[in-house]
Motif scaffolding. Structure first.
Motif, PDB file in Angstrom:
ATOM      1  N   TYR A  59       0.819  -1.205   0.000  1.00  0.00           N
ATOM      2  CA  TYR A  59       0.000   0.000   0.000  1.00  0.00           C
ATOM      3  C   TYR A  59       0.860   1.267   0.000  1.00  0.00           C
ATOM      4  N   ARG A  60       1.824   1.305   0.897  1.00  0.00           N
ATOM      5  CA  ARG A  60       2.670   2.502   0.963  1.00  0.00           C
ATOM      6  C   ARG A  60       3.514   2.640  -0.308  1.00  0.00           C
ATOM      7  N   ALA A  61       4.054   1.532  -0.791  1.00  0.00           N
ATOM      8  CA  ALA A  61       4.862   1.587  -2.023  1.00  0.00           C
ATOM      9  C   ALA A  61       4.024   2.077  -3.198  1.00  0.00           C
ATOM     10  N   GLY A  62       2.786   1.604  -3.281  1.00  0.00           N
ATOM     11  CA  GLY A  62       1.909   2.041  -4.361  1.00  0.00           C
ATOM     12  C   GLY A  62       1.565   3.512  -4.241  1.00  0.00           C
ATOM     13  N   ALA A  63       1.306   3.980  -3.010  1.00  0.00           N
ATOM     14  CA  ALA A  63       0.967   5.379  -2.798  1.00  0.00           C
ATOM     15  C   ALA A  63       2.113   6.297  -3.220  1.00  0.00           C
ATOM     16  N   GLU A  64       3.335   5.834  -3.055  1.00  0.00           N
ATOM     17  CA  GLU A  64       4.493   6.637  -3.447  1.00  0.00           C
ATOM     18  C   GLU A  64       4.584   6.823  -4.964  1.00  0.00           C
ATOM     19  N   ARG A  65       3.923   5.959  -5.699  1.00  0.00           N
ATOM     20  CA  ARG A  65       4.006   6.018  -7.170  1.00  0.00           C
ATOM     21  C   ARG A  65       2.686   6.432  -7.817  1.00  0.00           C
ATOM     22  N   LEU A  66       1.786   7.028  -7.058  1.00  0.00           N
ATOM     23  CA  LEU A  66       0.480   7.394  -7.615  1.00  0.00           C
ATOM     24  C   LEU A  66       0.606   8.337  -8.812  1.00  0.00           C
ATOM     25  N   ASP A  67       1.501   9.298  -8.724  1.00  0.00           N
ATOM     26  CA  ASP A  67       1.665  10.238  -9.845  1.00  0.00           C
ATOM     27  C   ASP A  67       2.152   9.516 -11.100  1.00  0.00           C
ATOM     28  N   ASP A  68       3.063   8.558 -10.934  1.00  0.00           N
ATOM     29  CA  ASP A  68       3.579   7.813 -12.083  1.00  0.00           C
ATOM     30  C   ASP A  68       2.494   6.917 -12.680  1.00  0.00           C
ATOM     31  N   LEU A  69       1.707   6.311 -11.822  1.00  0.00           N
ATOM     32  CA  LEU A  69       0.611   5.470 -12.302  1.00  0.00           C
ATOM     33  C   LEU A  69      -0.418   6.313 -13.048  1.00  0.00           C
ATOM     34  N   TRP A 223       5.076  -7.189 -28.622  1.00  0.00           N
ATOM     35  CA  TRP A 223       5.901  -6.221 -29.330  1.00  0.00           C
ATOM     36  C   TRP A 223       6.227  -4.992 -28.496  1.00  0.00           C
ATOM     37  N   LEU A 224       5.446  -4.728 -27.443  1.00  0.00           N
ATOM     38  CA  LEU A 224       5.778  -3.615 -26.549  1.00  0.00           C
ATOM     39  C   LEU A 224       6.928  -3.962 -25.610  1.00  0.00           C
ATOM     40  N   ARG A 225       7.232  -5.246 -25.469  1.00  0.00           N
ATOM     41  CA  ARG A 225       8.356  -5.709 -24.667  1.00  0.00           C
ATOM     42  C   ARG A 225       8.170  -5.378 -23.187  1.00  0.00           C
ATOM     43  N   GLY A 226       6.928  -5.452 -22.727  1.00  0.00           N
ATOM     44  CA  GLY A 226       6.640  -5.202 -21.330  1.00  0.00           C
ATOM     45  C   GLY A 226       6.529  -6.491 -20.541  1.00  0.00           C
ATOM     46  N   PRO A 227       6.185  -6.382 -19.251  1.00  0.00           N
ATOM     47  CA  PRO A 227       6.044  -7.581 -18.419  1.00  0.00           C
ATOM     48  C   PRO A 227       4.807  -8.383 -18.804  1.00  0.00           C
ATOM     49  N   ALA A 278       3.835  -3.179  -9.649  1.00  0.00           N
ATOM     50  CA  ALA A 278       5.168  -3.277 -10.251  1.00  0.00           C
ATOM     51  C   ALA A 278       5.058  -3.550 -11.749  1.00  0.00           C
ATOM     52  N   GLU A 279       4.190  -4.490 -12.118  1.00  0.00           N
ATOM     53  CA  GLU A 279       4.010  -4.809 -13.530  1.00  0.00           C
ATOM     54  C   GLU A 279       3.424  -3.619 -14.289  1.00  0.00           C
ATOM     55  N   ARG A 280       2.465  -2.915 -13.662  1.00  0.00           N
ATOM     56  CA  ARG A 280       1.876  -1.737 -14.312  1.00  0.00           C
ATOM     57  C   ARG A 280       2.940  -0.675 -14.576  1.00  0.00           C
ATOM     58  N   LEU A 281       3.794  -0.428 -13.594  1.00  0.00           N
ATOM     59  CA  LEU A 281       4.868   0.550 -13.785  1.00  0.00           C
ATOM     60  C   LEU A 281       5.818   0.116 -14.904  1.00  0.00           C
ATOM     61  N   GLY A 282       6.108  -1.189 -14.967  1.00  0.00           N
ATOM     62  CA  GLY A 282       6.948  -1.691 -16.049  1.00  0.00           C
ATOM     63  C   GLY A 282       6.289  -1.545 -17.403  1.00  0.00           C
ATOM     64  N   PHE A 283       4.978  -1.768 -17.438  1.00  0.00           N
ATOM     65  CA  PHE A 283       4.201  -1.639 -18.677  1.00  0.00           C
ATOM     66  C   PHE A 283       4.252  -0.194 -19.181  1.00  0.00           C
ATOM     67  N   ILE A 284       4.057   0.746 -18.281  1.00  0.00           N
ATOM     68  CA  ILE A 284       4.114   2.155 -18.650  1.00  0.00           C
ATOM     69  C   ILE A 284       5.513   2.511 -19.141  1.00  0.00           C
ATOM     70  N   SER A 285       6.527   1.985 -18.452  1.00  0.00           N
ATOM     71  CA  SER A 285       7.907   2.233 -18.860  1.00  0.00           C
ATOM     72  C   SER A 285       8.178   1.665 -20.251  1.00  0.00           C
TER      73      SER A 285
END
Length: 400
Positions: A59-69, A223-227, A278-285
């Motif tokens: 929960y805390r880790a996810g909250a730290e990345r809300l802007d990135d998500l 082809w996007l090479r994501g997770p 984590a996977e969502r952040l990788g997908f966006i990346s």
């Protein structure tokens, strides 16, 4: 051997992308249509977030990345030519397709049309909903080139046609189906058009608004090479007003009273609360990485590698390239006389060459039409060097 096209090799720095793809040095990887090699920065993004969850909890880790998500919706809007409120995240291309298709109201006598390139993962849900609602599923004939026959489609249309499932790139064929002509025909009867972009997102330009389709479903792992376990759904605002989502929760809506709730009015109504952050952040990346390289540059490089591979395979006696279509892309399918597709795959694996097999159950309409039960599928991405393509051709030739 055919020399690589200047366009496909000059627009992407091959040395740089290979340096960020450690697996590219482990033989010849030709399975990006299955699950591609994930670039190191995307892996680092995923692992770093998992480490942060290890330290402070999810929960805390996810909250730290809300802007990135949150920013991820804009990233995919750029990739798919739409607005951020037309983007939803899921765990796969199939989940994306199902989320939107399941929300389409259907009743007895309604007609669902699918191209002969339809994928089994879509065909089964189409047939299941037809069974439950009294609708029917009908394949649209193909042209002699293997593409959807738009003239035949027009002859099938009436007011009972509610939905057209259009596979952009088949799982067993290198062709690219026309989109705009299908959309133009569908609009005459008010039918909704779904674009299955599972095999085109990340290798070809896409635009929800430009193509005019009602929704686009896509996967992260190809082809996007994501997770793995990542997918995206783009739903136009107009289409969203016609859809009635059934699988909803406290993310899709809000519990406003003891017996009342309100659903979201954007595409996120198709999301559920729980997801792999984590996977969502990788997908966006991964999407950012593709945009930074340039989708047009990627498309050119992939076309270059695939064209080189097709030409090489076609020159080998006993090998038949099975791709069709006026426009072709990064999937290269073939058969070897006297050898089962799985045998070809396994023998090539012994040469450190990775390919896969596409069989009848995956694309039953098309494979039956062409009298095929299986094909070998190779799918070179931009990180595959031209000389590696030549190595693969030589290995196939050595099987004969």
């Amino acid at each position: 051997m055919v020399e690589p096209a200047d366009l496909g090799t000059s627009m992407i720095d091959l040395e740089a992308v290979r340096a960020l793809t450690p697996g590219a040095a482990n033989g010849v990887f030709l399975d990006s249509a299955g699950a591609s090699l994930v670039p190191r920065p995307i892996v680092d993004e995923v692992v770093a977030h998992l480490r942060r969850e290890e330290e402070v909890g999810g929960y805390r880790a996810g909250a730290e990345r809300l802007d990135d998500l949150e920013a991820g919706y804009g990233v995919f809007a750029d990739l798919l030519g739409c607005a951020a409120d037309e983007i939803a995240f899921t765990d796969s291309a199939t989940r994306s397709y199902l989320a939107a298709f399941d929300a389409l109201p259907l009743g007895p006598g309604d007609r669902l049309l699918a191209t002969e390139a339809e994928y089994g993962g879509n065909a089964i849900p189409l047939l299941r909903r037809a069974e439950l609602t009294g609708a029917t599923v009908e394949p649209i004939p193909s042209t002699s080139d293997g593409e959807v026959d738009v003239d035949a489609l027009r002859g099938m249309l009436d007011e009972r046609v509610k939905f057209i499932s259009l596979v952009h790139v088949p799982t067993n064929n290198g062709l690219v189906n026309p989109v705009e002509a299908v959309v133009e025909a569908a609009r005459e009867v008010g039918a909704m058009v779904a674009l299955d972009a599972c095999q085109s997102i990340g290798q070809l330009p896409l635009s929800l608004s430009g193509m005019g389709v009602d929704f686009i479903s896509g996967a992260g792992r190809k082809w996007l090479r994501g997770p793995r376990g990542t997918g995206v759904l783009a739903v136009s605002r107009a289409a969203r007003e016609r859809l009635v989502p059934r699988l909803v929760d406290l993310h899709s809506g809000e519990w406003t009273g003891a017996s009342e709730f309100e659903l979201r009015d954007d595409a996120r109504v198709f999301e559920l609360w729980e997801s792999g952050v984590a996977e969502r952040l990788g997908f966006i990346s991964a999407a950012r990485y593709a945009l930074d390289l340039g989708i047009d540059a990627i498309a050119a490089a992939v076309a270059d590698r695939a064209g080189r591979l097709r030409d090489g395979l076609a020159s080998i006696p006993g090998v038949q390239v099975r791709d069709q279509g006026k426009q072709q892309c990064g999937l290269v399918t073939f058969t070897v006389e006297g050898m089962a597709a799985a045998e070809v795959r396994d023998k090539l694996r012994g040469h450190d060459i990775t390919v896969t097999v596409s069989g009848l159950p995956s694309t039953r309409y098309d494979m039956t039409r062409r009298g095929l039960s299986e094909v070998v599928r190779a799918s070179p991405h931009y990180f595959v060097a031209p000389d590696q393509i030549d190595t693969a051709v030589e290995a196939v030739a050595s099987l004969r």
